[in-house]
Design a protein around this motif. Structure first.
Motif, PDB file in Angstrom:
ATOM      1  N   ILE A   1      -6.419  -9.903  -2.210  1.00  9.09           N
ATOM      2  CA  ILE A   1      -6.736  -9.398  -0.866  1.00  9.09           C
ATOM      3  C   ILE A   1      -5.725  -8.353  -0.429  1.00  9.09           C
ATOM      4  O   ILE A   1      -6.087  -7.341   0.177  1.00  9.09           O
ATOM      5  N   ARG A   2      -4.469  -8.561  -0.769  1.00  4.80           N
ATOM      6  CA  ARG A   2      -3.451  -7.552  -0.445  1.00  4.80           C
ATOM      7  C   ARG A   2      -3.798  -6.229  -1.139  1.00  4.80           C
ATOM      8  O   ARG A   2      -3.695  -5.160  -0.542  1.00  4.80           O
TER       9      ARG A   2
ATOM     10  N   VAL B   1      -6.462  -0.760  -0.902  1.00  6.93           N
ATOM     11  CA  VAL B   1      -7.603   0.113  -1.193  1.00  6.93           C
ATOM     12  C   VAL B   1      -8.176   0.666   0.115  1.00  6.93           C
ATOM     13  O   VAL B   1      -8.505   1.853   0.200  1.00  6.93           O
ATOM     14  N   PHE B   2      -8.288  -0.181   1.134  1.00  8.22           N
ATOM     15  CA  PHE B   2      -8.745   0.307   2.445  1.00  8.22           C
ATOM     16  C   PHE B   2      -7.821   1.416   2.941  1.00  8.22           C
ATOM     17  O   PHE B   2      -8.291   2.462   3.405  1.00  8.22           O
ATOM     18  N   LEU B   3      -6.517   1.198   2.856  1.00  2.12           N
ATOM     19  CA  LEU B   3      -5.566   2.219   3.312  1.00  2.12           C
ATOM     20  C   LEU B   3      -5.726   3.519   2.534  1.00  2.12           C
ATOM     21  O   LEU B   3      -5.727   4.598   3.123  1.00  2.12           O
ATOM     22  N   GLU B   4      -5.845   3.410   1.235  1.00  6.43           N
ATOM     23  CA  GLU B   4      -6.015   4.611   0.411  1.00  6.43           C
ATOM     24  C   GLU B   4      -7.316   5.329   0.759  1.00  6.43           C
ATOM     25  O   GLU B   4      -7.353   6.556   0.864  1.00  6.43           O
TER      26      GLU B   4
ATOM     27  N   PRO C   1      -3.245 -11.511   4.113  1.00  6.08           N
ATOM     28  CA  PRO C   1      -2.250 -10.539   3.640  1.00  6.08           C
ATOM     29  C   PRO C   1      -2.740  -9.095   3.720  1.00  6.08           C
ATOM     30  O   PRO C   1      -3.806  -8.772   3.224  1.00  6.08           O
ATOM     31  N   GLY C   2      -1.969  -8.254   4.383  1.00  6.22           N
ATOM     32  CA  GLY C   2      -2.302  -6.841   4.487  1.00  6.22           C
ATOM     33  C   GLY C   2      -3.176  -6.481   5.680  1.00  6.22           C
ATOM     34  O   GLY C   2      -3.340  -5.301   5.992  1.00  6.22           O
ATOM     35  N   LYS C   3      -3.724  -7.473   6.357  1.00  9.45           N
ATOM     36  CA  LYS C   3      -4.644  -7.209   7.469  1.00  9.45           C
ATOM     37  C   LYS C   3      -3.982  -6.405   8.585  1.00  9.45           C
ATOM     38  O   LYS C   3      -4.532  -5.408   9.056  1.00  9.45           O
ATOM     39  N   GLU C   4      -2.802  -6.820   8.979  1.00 10.85           N
ATOM     40  CA  GLU C   4      -2.121  -6.167  10.098  1.00 10.85           C
ATOM     41  C   GLU C   4      -1.798  -4.704   9.801  1.00 10.85           C
ATOM     42  O   GLU C   4      -1.924  -3.845  10.673  1.00 10.85           O
TER      43      GLU C   4
END
Length: 176
Positions: free
Chosen positions: A64-65, A70-73, A110-113
């Motif tokens: 998930i992290r 991947v969302f950020l990229e 993880p990574g959501k924030e």
């Protein structure tokens, strides 16, 4: 999971839309299908070899992290983005999070924030954006930060502002 394929799908999205969307983009469904396939594989393996809870949680935490990365990229590759496009990004990510909660019991996700903070940055005013850059530059790549600058300063219509903010990012990254 096929991260490059997902990034390619995200790269094909036109974020410069003029109406609010009610459905997430297709890449969200691809991510979720990949997660379901992974869950099935883990289930098959666990019938032969018991998987400790800690290992199971670590597999999902790392997966998930990575998907949040991947969302950020993908979001950071946007060259142009309207307010409606940013809302669509938010819809995509929220739909992903709702579905992820069905797979895992890990809290916080993880990574959501980091992804939510990134999307919210698109809505900041000029003055708030500069402060946000100074406070958050360590969490994002130069490419991602410049994407926010390019998309938000386009709405301010000030080339000087874009250059100044990009200079701040360059300076902060050199110092780190």
């Amino acid at each position: 999971m096929s991260y490059n394929a997902i990034l390619q799908l995200m790269g094909n999205v036109k974020w410069e839309i003029r109406e609010l969307m009610s459905e997430p983009n297709s890449y969200v469904y691809v991510m979720l299908q990949e997660m379901e396939a992974m869950q099935q594989k883990i289930s098959v393996v666990s019938t032969f070899v018991p998987i400790p809870v800690e290992v199971y949680q670590m597999i999902w935490t790392l997966s998930i992290r990575e998907l949040c990365h991947v969302f950020l990229e993908g979001f950071g590759s946007a060259r142009k983005c309207t307010h409606e496009g940013r809302a669509w990004m938010q819809l995509d990510f929220q739909q992903f999070i709702v579905q992820v909660n069905k797979f895992i019991t890990i809290k916080p996700i993880p990574g959501k924030e980091v992804v939510e903070n990134f999307i919210k940055a698109y809505y900041l005013t000029e003055a708030d954006l500069e402060q946000w850059l100074r406070e958050n530059y360590m969490s994002y790549s130069s490419k991602q930060l410049n994407s926010i600058i390019n998309c938000t300063t386009a709405q301010f219509s000030k080339m000087m502002q874009r250059s100044r903010l990009s200079g701040i990012v360059d300076e902060l990254i050199k110092k780190s």
